[in-house]
Design a protein around this motif. Structure first.
Motif, PDB file in Angstrom:
ATOM      1  N   ASN A   1       0.814  -1.210   0.000  1.00  0.00           N
ATOM      2  CA  ASN A   1       0.000   0.000   0.000  1.00  0.00           C
ATOM      3  C   ASN A   1       0.858   1.274   0.000  1.00  0.00           C
ATOM      4  O   ASN A   1       1.241   1.784   1.051  1.00  0.00           O
ATOM      5  CB  ASN A   1      -0.909  -0.052   1.237  1.00  0.00           C
ATOM      6  N   LYS A   2       1.120   1.796  -1.203  1.00  0.00           N
ATOM      7  CA  LYS A   2       2.002   2.985  -1.300  1.00  0.00           C
ATOM      8  C   LYS A   2       1.327   4.228  -0.759  1.00  0.00           C
ATOM      9  O   LYS A   2       1.965   5.113  -0.212  1.00  0.00           O
ATOM     10  CB  LYS A   2       2.474   3.196  -2.732  1.00  0.00           C
ATOM     11  N   LEU A   3       0.000   4.302  -0.927  1.00  0.00           N
ATOM     12  CA  LEU A   3      -0.745   5.456  -0.419  1.00  0.00           C
ATOM     13  C   LEU A   3      -0.533   5.565   1.096  1.00  0.00           C
ATOM     14  O   LEU A   3      -0.178   6.622   1.626  1.00  0.00           O
ATOM     15  CB  LEU A   3      -2.218   5.248  -0.739  1.00  0.00           C
TER      16      LEU A   3
ATOM     17  N   ASN B   1       5.166   3.541 -13.055  1.00  0.00           N
ATOM     18  CA  ASN B   1       3.724   3.254 -13.069  1.00  0.00           C
ATOM     19  C   ASN B   1       3.398   2.436 -14.310  1.00  0.00           C
ATOM     20  O   ASN B   1       3.638   2.882 -15.440  1.00  0.00           O
ATOM     21  CB  ASN B   1       2.917   4.556 -13.038  1.00  0.00           C
ATOM     22  N   GLY B   2       2.877   1.218 -14.070  1.00  0.00           N
ATOM     23  CA  GLY B   2       2.610   0.297 -15.174  1.00  0.00           C
ATOM     24  C   GLY B   2       1.441   0.729 -16.039  1.00  0.00           C
ATOM     25  O   GLY B   2       1.469   0.582 -17.262  1.00  0.00           O
ATOM     26  N   THR B   3       0.399   1.283 -15.407  1.00  0.00           N
ATOM     27  CA  THR B   3      -0.806   1.665 -16.150  1.00  0.00           C
ATOM     28  C   THR B   3      -0.506   2.752 -17.184  1.00  0.00           C
ATOM     29  O   THR B   3      -0.876   2.640 -18.353  1.00  0.00           O
ATOM     30  CB  THR B   3      -1.889   2.166 -15.157  1.00  0.00           C
ATOM     31  N   THR B   4       0.181   3.800 -16.738  1.00  0.00           N
ATOM     32  CA  THR B   4       0.460   4.898 -17.680  1.00  0.00           C
ATOM     33  C   THR B   4       1.454   4.459 -18.745  1.00  0.00           C
ATOM     34  O   THR B   4       1.362   4.875 -19.891  1.00  0.00           O
ATOM     35  CB  THR B   4       0.982   6.149 -16.941  1.00  0.00           C
TER      36      THR B   4
ATOM     37  N   GLY C   1      -5.775  -5.703 -14.590  1.00  0.00           N
ATOM     38  CA  GLY C   1      -5.490  -5.576 -13.151  1.00  0.00           C
ATOM     39  C   GLY C   1      -4.296  -4.691 -12.853  1.00  0.00           C
ATOM     40  O   GLY C   1      -3.695  -4.792 -11.785  1.00  0.00           O
ATOM     41  N   TYR C   2      -3.936  -3.777 -13.769  1.00  0.00           N
ATOM     42  CA  TYR C   2      -2.782  -2.896 -13.533  1.00  0.00           C
ATOM     43  C   TYR C   2      -3.186  -1.628 -12.788  1.00  0.00           C
ATOM     44  O   TYR C   2      -2.416  -1.094 -12.000  1.00  0.00           O
ATOM     45  CB  TYR C   2      -2.133  -2.456 -14.860  1.00  0.00           C
ATOM     46  N   ALA C   3      -4.398  -1.130 -13.090  1.00  0.00           N
ATOM     47  CA  ALA C   3      -4.782   0.196 -12.591  1.00  0.00           C
ATOM     48  C   ALA C   3      -5.185   0.150 -11.120  1.00  0.00           C
ATOM     49  O   ALA C   3      -5.563  -0.900 -10.581  1.00  0.00           O
ATOM     50  CB  ALA C   3      -5.924   0.748 -13.429  1.00  0.00           C
ATOM     51  N   GLU C   4      -5.082   1.297 -10.464  1.00  0.00           N
ATOM     52  CA  GLU C   4      -5.562   1.442  -9.090  1.00  0.00           C
ATOM     53  C   GLU C   4      -7.087   1.345  -9.065  1.00  0.00           C
ATOM     54  O   GLU C   4      -7.750   1.537 -10.094  1.00  0.00           O
ATOM     55  CB  GLU C   4      -5.159   2.815  -8.543  1.00  0.00           C
ATOM     56  N   ALA C   5      -7.652   1.122  -7.862  1.00  0.00           N
ATOM     57  CA  ALA C   5      -9.114   1.089  -7.726  1.00  0.00           C
ATOM     58  C   ALA C   5      -9.692   2.388  -8.299  1.00  0.00           C
ATOM     59  O   ALA C   5     -10.721   2.383  -8.974  1.00  0.00           O
ATOM     60  CB  ALA C   5      -9.478   0.946  -6.257  1.00  0.00           C
TER      61      ALA C   5
ATOM     62  N   ASP D   1      -5.747   8.084  -9.963  1.00  0.00           N
ATOM     63  CA  ASP D   1      -4.455   8.151  -9.263  1.00  0.00           C
ATOM     64  C   ASP D   1      -3.288   7.751 -10.164  1.00  0.00           C
ATOM     65  O   ASP D   1      -2.165   8.214  -9.981  1.00  0.00           O
ATOM     66  CB  ASP D   1      -4.461   7.244  -8.025  1.00  0.00           C
ATOM     67  N   ASP D   2      -3.542   6.835 -11.106  1.00  0.00           N
ATOM     68  CA  ASP D   2      -2.499   6.493 -12.074  1.00  0.00           C
ATOM     69  C   ASP D   2      -2.307   7.650 -13.054  1.00  0.00           C
ATOM     70  O   ASP D   2      -1.187   8.073 -13.321  1.00  0.00           O
ATOM     71  CB  ASP D   2      -2.896   5.233 -12.870  1.00  0.00           C
ATOM     72  N   LEU D   3      -3.427   8.158 -13.574  1.00  0.00           N
ATOM     73  CA  LEU D   3      -3.370   9.126 -14.673  1.00  0.00           C
ATOM     74  C   LEU D   3      -2.859  10.494 -14.229  1.00  0.00           C
ATOM     75  O   LEU D   3      -2.144  11.163 -14.967  1.00  0.00           O
ATOM     76  CB  LEU D   3      -4.754   9.274 -15.323  1.00  0.00           C
TER      77      LEU D   3
HETATM   78  N1  HSE Z   1      -1.580   1.085 -10.543  1.00  0.00           N
HETATM   79  C1  HSE Z   1      -0.213   0.744 -10.294  1.00  0.00           C
HETATM   80  C2  HSE Z   1       0.543   0.824 -11.600  1.00  0.00           C
HETATM   81  C3  HSE Z   1      -0.161  -0.636  -9.715  1.00  0.00           C
HETATM   82  O1  HSE Z   1      -0.097   0.843 -12.651  1.00  0.00           O
HETATM   83  O2  HSE Z   1       1.773   0.891 -11.569  1.00  0.00           O
HETATM   84  C4  HSE Z   1       1.192  -1.053  -9.235  1.00  0.00           C
HETATM   85  O3  HSE Z   1       1.684  -0.240  -8.222  1.00  0.00           O
END
Ligand code: HSE
Length: 383
Positions: free
Chosen positions: A91-93, A146-149, A174-178, A182-184
């Motif tokens: 949990n980085k937050l 950040n994997g999502t971006t 399953g990469y993005a945060e809930a 927060d990713d974007l």
């Molecule tokens: N949402 C985060 C990412 C998950 O895309 O990097 C991994 O910390």
């Protein structure tokens, strides 16, 4: 004979279920129970009714928190540390927001607090940083965290696919945060940079001081311009130790093909540290997703069962962020000129301008102001 680690697993979501599957394959770990609002089909371990049941159970030595979010994760983690249990979290937050308090509490109680999965997904980044910083002054950190971006930018560059479709796919995988905002908007990568910088420089940064620009304003037309410039857009986190304080910022960057960051595909991360004597070292791997993240959670559990009893550092010096000495050129797309832009134009392009060298402090402050009249304006540094 080595003691079996008795784990309470908080959260059975994307990462939590991965942790559940991994723990079930090990002889030296046992899932005492799980606590989760939703219990996926096939989970056979005992389900706790509430956190108190876990905190009271003296046979449980380690609590794994993969619920995410600030509440109730904060209360649960604090309760676990206070009860003398080791905590492993992704949990980085939580860690970025309550760094000093949680690190201090773990030290007072003499238990381990580990969060390797919180930065870099499945990469052994924080553990490598810990080892390096224990021997070598770390002077700089930078990279894709950040994997999502990265997945979205990579898709837009490679296939010309739309931002919205790439985001949907990143969520499906399953990469993005809930909350994918927060990713974007850069909040997720900022938290990872704060935790990494704290460990690297032995300081405690305030997240709110980190200049943060995400990728939510990028358009397909920007990508077309970058292709003509022979550059690739990546969301980069960077920090640097200064004589007094730390420079720390998140921003889209236009990377030339000679820089390894330009070639990072899909959900992968590439994070580098620079040491005073050792120069640059880079760490590469999947930065998001169930199994890479669950893998690092398990690695933390293994480290604890092999004797790790603390956080990555015990240095908690106060430090402030100052980005005024970091200067570079920027690409800017906005709907018109203003006085500041006029005085910093180096080159005018079809749908944007390139500035002369300006500081990170200046450009982030300019964009904040500019967004009042042009909410969609976009900027990226030239590397
Ligand atoms: N949402 C985060 C990412 C998950 O895309 O990097 C991994 O910390």
């Amino acid at each position: 004979m080595k003691k079996t680690m008795r784990i309470a697993l908080l959260g059975l979501g994307t990462v939590g279920f991965g942790v559940y599957e991994f723990v079930r394959t090990r002889q030296d770990m046992e899932l005492a129970c799980a606590l989760s609002l939703v219990v996926p089909e096939g989970v056979t371990c005992p389900i706790a009714k509430n956190i108190d049941e876990i905190l009271r159970d003296e046979s449980i030595d380690t609590v794994v928190e993969v619920i995410g979010g600030l509440h109730p994760a904060y209360e649960f983690v604090k309760g676990a540390l206070s009860a003398g249990k080791n905590v492993v979290t992704a949990n980085k937050l939580l860690i970025a927001a309550h760094y000093r308090e949680l690190v201090t509490l773990a030290a007072e109680k003499g238990v381990a607090l580990r969060c390797t999965a919180a930065a870099g997904g499945g990469i052994p980044w924080l553990t490598s940083l810990e080892r390096t910083a224990a021997q070598e002054p770390v002077i700089r950190i930078s990279g894709i965290m950040n994997g999502t971006t990265n997945f979205i930018l990579d898709t837009m560059h490679r296939t010309g696919g739309s931002f919205a479709d790439a985001l949907l796919e990143a969520q499906r995988l399953g990469y993005a945060e809930a909350n994918p905002a927060d990713d974007l908007n850069g909040a997720d990568i900022r938290r990872k940079l704060v935790i990494s910088s704290n460990i690297a420089y032995g300081c405690v940064l305030d997240e709110a001081e980190v200049a943060t620009e995400g990728i939510e304003h990028i358009k397909g037309t920007d990508i077309a311009v970058f292709k003509r410039m022979n550059r690739v857009c990546k969301l980069i986190a960077a920090s640097r130790k200064l004589e007094n304080g730390v420079a720390a910022y998140i921003e889209p960057a236009l990377v030339p093909p000679a820089m390894p960051e330009s070639a990072i595909p899909q959900n992968y991360n590439l994070i580098s540290l620079t040491g005073e004597h050792i120069g640059k070292q880079s760490f590469y791997g999947q930065g998001a997703g169930r199994y890479p993240t669950a893998y690092n959670v398990l690695q933390d559990c293994v480290d604890i069962s092999r004797g790790v009893t603390a956080f990555y550092t015990d240095r908690l010096n106060e430090a402030h962020v100052d980005n005024s000495s970091i200067k570079r050129q920027y690409y800017i797309r906005t709907d018109g000129m203003d006085k500041w832009l006029q005085s910093h134009v180096d080159k005018i392009l079809d749908c944007g301008i390139i500035t002369d060298e300006v500081s990170v402090t200046e450009i982030h402050a300019w964009a904040k102001e500019r967004r009042q009249s042009d909410p969609g304006c976009f900027f990226a540094s030239l590397r």
